[in-house]
Scaffold this active site. Sequence first.
Site, short mmCIF file in Angstrom:
data_model
loop_
_atom_site.label_atom_id
_atom_site.label_comp_id
_atom_site.label_asym_id
_atom_site.label_seq_id
_atom_site.Cartn_x
_atom_site.Cartn_y
_atom_site.Cartn_z
N LYS A 135 0.83 -1.21 0.00
CA LYS A 135 0.00 0.00 0.00
C LYS A 135 0.87 1.26 0.00
O LYS A 135 0.60 2.20 -0.75
CB LYS A 135 -0.93 0.03 1.23
CG LYS A 135 -1.89 -1.14 1.31
CD LYS A 135 -2.93 -0.96 2.42
CE LYS A 135 -2.35 -0.95 3.81
NZ LYS A 135 -1.78 -2.25 4.26
N ARG A 180 -9.85 0.54 8.50
CA ARG A 180 -9.41 -0.81 8.85
C ARG A 180 -10.50 -1.60 9.58
O ARG A 180 -10.29 -2.75 9.90
CB ARG A 180 -8.20 -0.71 9.77
CG ARG A 180 -6.85 -0.96 9.05
CD ARG A 180 -5.77 -0.83 10.09
NE ARG A 180 -4.54 -1.47 9.79
CZ ARG A 180 -3.48 -0.87 9.26
NH1 ARG A 180 -3.54 0.39 8.90
NH2 ARG A 180 -2.36 -1.53 9.11
P1 AMP Z 1 0.45 0.58 9.02
O1 AMP Z 1 1.62 1.50 8.95
O2 AMP Z 1 -0.72 1.02 8.20
O3 AMP Z 1 0.81 -0.86 8.77
O4 AMP Z 1 -0.06 0.63 10.55
C1 AMP Z 1 0.75 0.25 11.62
C2 AMP Z 1 -0.08 0.05 12.88
O5 AMP Z 1 -0.74 1.29 13.23
C3 AMP Z 1 -1.22 -0.97 12.77
O6 AMP Z 1 -0.78 -2.30 13.01
C4 AMP Z 1 -2.19 -0.47 13.85
O7 AMP Z 1 -1.74 -0.83 15.14
C5 AMP Z 1 -2.05 1.05 13.71
N1 AMP Z 1 -3.02 1.60 12.74
C6 AMP Z 1 -2.74 2.18 11.54
N2 AMP Z 1 -3.85 2.55 10.92
C7 AMP Z 1 -4.88 2.20 11.73
C8 AMP Z 1 -6.31 2.30 11.63
N3 AMP Z 1 -6.90 2.82 10.55
N4 AMP Z 1 -7.04 1.83 12.66
C9 AMP Z 1 -6.47 1.30 13.76
N5 AMP Z 1 -5.14 1.15 13.91
C10 AMP Z 1 -4.35 1.60 12.91
#
Ligand code: AMP
Length: 191
Positions: free
Chosen positions: A14, A89
Amino acid sequence: MLNIVIFGAPGSGKGTQSAKLIEKYGLKHVSTGDLLRAEIKANSPLGQMAESYMSKGQLVPDEVVIGMLDELIKKNSDVEGFIFDGFPRTLEQGKALDEMLEKNGQSISLVLSLEVKDEELVERLLKRGEISGRSDDNRETIESRLKVYYDQTAPLKEFYRRQGKLHEIYGEGSIDDIFAAMEKVIDSFAQ
Ligand code: AMP
């Protein structure tokens, strides 16, 4: 306005594909993961709270991320469109996003879902952990993030399919080939 959700499991590409989309289409990138990591770096109360979830591979509570997004959408009412990366999410977040956009006379145009098999996801995330040192890219946390994805995030695909907005993109192979498949969908929408 072109509002795109880039959807997929952790490690599906992504972030990589968002960077290319921003460059080509001039959209405002919204990555909730990046926003939360910035809060952690700043050692803010929100960051401290978020870290306790992120380090375990769990989702930060809906009301926290939805609040962050609400502010951001209001502040950026003059952009060409958004690319939402890592948000929504949960179904709650998906519904809230529709409502927030609607308040500004907007809607989601397209959802591009990057499809990558689990073994490949794990391999990519472990490799990323070695390079970037992202603390949640370790085997144990990766497993809980994948479980969280299938339990809480994947149901959004049905939500967007019913709205006629879901486009599944084969997410393995070269970065450029994957990008070309996304361009095709976007360009046929934008015409
Ligand atoms: P990412 O960088 O998108 O992989 O996000 C890393 C971590 O941030 C995830 O594993 C969640 O713990 C938290 N996180 C990111 N986006 C969200 C979201 N939309 N809702 C809840 N937690 C989030």
